[in-house]
Design a protein around this motif. Sequence first.
Motif, PDB file in Angstrom:
ATOM      1  N   UNK A 195      -4.391   6.259  -3.360  1.00 58.96           N
ATOM      2  CA  UNK A 195      -3.843   5.131  -2.605  1.00 58.96           C
ATOM      3  C   UNK A 195      -3.706   3.970  -3.581  1.00 58.96           C
ATOM      4  N   UNK A 196      -2.533   3.411  -3.659  1.00 57.42           N
ATOM      5  CA  UNK A 196      -2.325   2.268  -4.559  1.00 57.42           C
ATOM      6  C   UNK A 196      -2.142   0.990  -3.753  1.00 57.42           C
ATOM      7  N   UNK A 197      -3.013   0.025  -4.027  1.00 59.44           N
ATOM      8  CA  UNK A 197      -2.900  -1.312  -3.443  1.00 59.44           C
ATOM      9  C   UNK A 197      -2.415  -2.240  -4.561  1.00 59.44           C
ATOM     10  N   UNK A 202      -5.879   1.723  -7.831  1.00 54.55           N
ATOM     11  CA  UNK A 202      -5.706   3.101  -7.376  1.00 54.55           C
ATOM     12  C   UNK A 202      -7.051   3.631  -6.887  1.00 54.55           C
ATOM     13  N   UNK A 203      -7.092   4.056  -5.640  1.00 56.88           N
ATOM     14  CA  UNK A 203      -8.307   4.608  -5.055  1.00 56.88           C
ATOM     15  C   UNK A 203      -8.074   6.070  -4.693  1.00 56.88           C
ATOM     16  N   UNK A 204      -9.023   6.961  -5.009  1.00 56.24           N
ATOM     17  CA  UNK A 204      -8.818   8.380  -4.730  1.00 56.24           C
ATOM     18  C   UNK A 204      -8.624   8.658  -3.239  1.00 56.24           C
ATOM     19  N   UNK A 205      -7.678   9.541  -2.948  1.00 52.53           N
ATOM     20  CA  UNK A 205      -7.494  10.001  -1.577  1.00 52.53           C
ATOM     21  C   UNK A 205      -8.529  11.088  -1.302  1.00 52.53           C
ATOM     22  N   UNK A 206      -9.283  10.982  -0.229  1.00 48.53           N
ATOM     23  CA  UNK A 206     -10.305  12.008   0.063  1.00 48.53           C
ATOM     24  C   UNK A 206      -9.671  13.391   0.173  1.00 48.53           C
ATOM     25  N   UNK A 264       0.858  -1.181   0.000  1.00 38.55           N
ATOM     26  CA  UNK A 264       0.000   0.000   0.000  1.00 38.55           C
ATOM     27  C   UNK A 264       0.892   1.227   0.000  1.00 38.55           C
ATOM     28  N   UNK A 265       0.652   2.140  -0.950  1.00 37.17           N
ATOM     29  CA  UNK A 265       1.499   3.329  -1.069  1.00 37.17           C
ATOM     30  C   UNK A 265       0.674   4.514  -1.556  1.00 37.17           C
ATOM     31  N   UNK A 266       1.274   5.689  -1.499  1.00 40.65           N
ATOM     32  CA  UNK A 266       0.651   6.926  -1.982  1.00 40.65           C
ATOM     33  C   UNK A 266       1.221   7.242  -3.357  1.00 40.65           C
ATOM     34  N   UNK A 267       0.355   7.258  -4.377  1.00 43.43           N
ATOM     35  CA  UNK A 267       0.785   7.502  -5.747  1.00 43.43           C
ATOM     36  C   UNK A 267      -0.028   8.645  -6.357  1.00 43.43           C
ATOM     37  N   UNK A 268       0.505   9.885  -6.257  1.00 42.05           N
ATOM     38  CA  UNK A 268      -0.120  11.034  -6.929  1.00 42.05           C
ATOM     39  C   UNK A 268      -1.613  11.168  -6.625  1.00 42.05           C
ATOM     40  N   UNK A 269      -1.933  11.406  -5.359  1.00 44.02           N
ATOM     41  CA  UNK A 269      -3.322  11.622  -4.926  1.00 44.02           C
ATOM     42  C   UNK A 269      -4.188  10.368  -5.016  1.00 44.02           C
TER      43      UNK A 269
END
Length: 559
Positions: free
Chosen positions: A462-464, A532-536, A455-460
């Motif tokens: 969340x990437x699982x 990739x899921x949007x970060x709120x 799980x990481x942060x990829x340009x706004x």
Amino acid sequence: MTSDHYRLAAISCVVVIVTLFLSTNGFGGIFSGVNLANASIYFLLIVVLGLAVMRRNQILKLQAEIVRKQGQEIELTHAALNAHAMVCLTDADGIITSVNENFAQKYGFNRSDLAGTSISRVYREGMDDPVFNEIGETLKRGKIWTGENEEIASDGSKLFMHCTVVPMIDHQGHHTRTVAIRTDNSEHHRAEKARFLKDLLDHLQDEVYIFDAQSLKMVYANLNAISKSGWEGSDLQQKTIIDADRKMDESSFRSHVLPLINGEKTVVSIDVKRGELLGEISTRLYTGDDGQTLFVSVLRDNTERRQMEQARMESVSVVSHELRTPLTSIKGALRLLNSGALGNFDDRSESILEIAARNTERLLLVVDGILDLEKMRVGKMEFNKASVDLVSFIEDVVAMNKGYGDEHNVKIEFRSDLKTAFADIAAERMIQVLSNLLSNAIKHSHSEGTVRVELSNENNFWRVSVSDDGPGIPEVDRNAVFESFSQLVSHDGKKRKGTGLGLAISQKIVNAHDGIIDYTSEVGKGATFFVNLPIPPSTNVLEKTTYAMNADRGVAGVS
């Protein structure tokens, strides 16, 4: 006659008179008969001599003027060549002895660095280049070679040159030196190529968009793309690809094409709906001859194919509805028999009952998958979203699937540098997605292998990601991976059970979360599927939603 000519004639007369005077004992002897004839002859000889000297001087002056003009012409020719052409001198073996400044600048070298090196360095394939060898054979025959050739500069960029290569032959007929004159036809070549491609692309039924990879500003759009986007041709230079559809978001688009920039993928695709059109946009990264990095997106109308698929799904859905009730009854009856409530069975009978129960469960998964797809197609699938901490969520999903991994002797590892990562998701549906990715990874892993979850942060976003070390997926199968009922032939030849619906359902669930599901793979080295899921907008989440997981459910989702 000029004053010099008169002066010469006068001097000649004086010389004649003095000579006669001395040889005839004074003026009296000069005018005697014989002496007068001799004097006339002397005089004529002197005049002829004077005229010859005068003519010689005229010829010398004329030759000097011709030489001066030729020198000027040579200087002008040399200046013109230096201004408009690239000149290179080599010896008979192709070793550079001298180049002009234009040559050095155009090819990106220092003149001193070129001296003593082979001219083959500017040819695409060096000493093995077919054009280089053709020129060499032509020069050996003492002939001039002329033609166009694609060459390379020091930075690897392409140059299209018109070349004239002239051998210099000595008096014994040996090739001693070579003069090569080049003119740059790159702009003309690119213009011709662009004109050809424009004529070709303008009338395609697909929408074609070419735009800058950094600014996203439009470079080209074919006629269909301009029409469907509601643009005017004259407005194109003021547009970006984001203007092509009011629903498009720049942040989401940049995340979508990030795998292209990172070199993880050669093409990315996404399904879209524009009015009544159901299509697929495929985007590639392209670097032009001038080094400009461009995206090329093609929107292909898949309406007819989707309609056929929809008709097929509707037919299957009707059958699935009819099958679900009797299958549920059969499943209940088999469980009752397995429980021993109606008596005990011998080992063979129990084994048969177990096989029947597993197959019934598998059929129910297929039916449920078909019904889920149909619900999502008609918009009746419920997504009760809430703020969920993905770190804890993924830990629980991994724990859920540990038993399935143990069955295949495969470990599951979860790693993340994030302590918390909140996202708005429908937890039960996302369990279905991640469980499907995990079950696929486990099935394709080697015994004693490891499935890695990150799980990481990829340009706004969340990437699982879920990675395995299995056989991988060939690039030619990319378009079929997320298709319904798609079961690809594994590269290692092994057959793995599945319904062919899991990834199709997962894609629709992720799309409903405004996310992206895709993968990267290398044949023989495994595959990585990621979501990739949007970060709120706000990370200060006050409420943390808990969710319950049904342990009896087992592996949620179908593969």
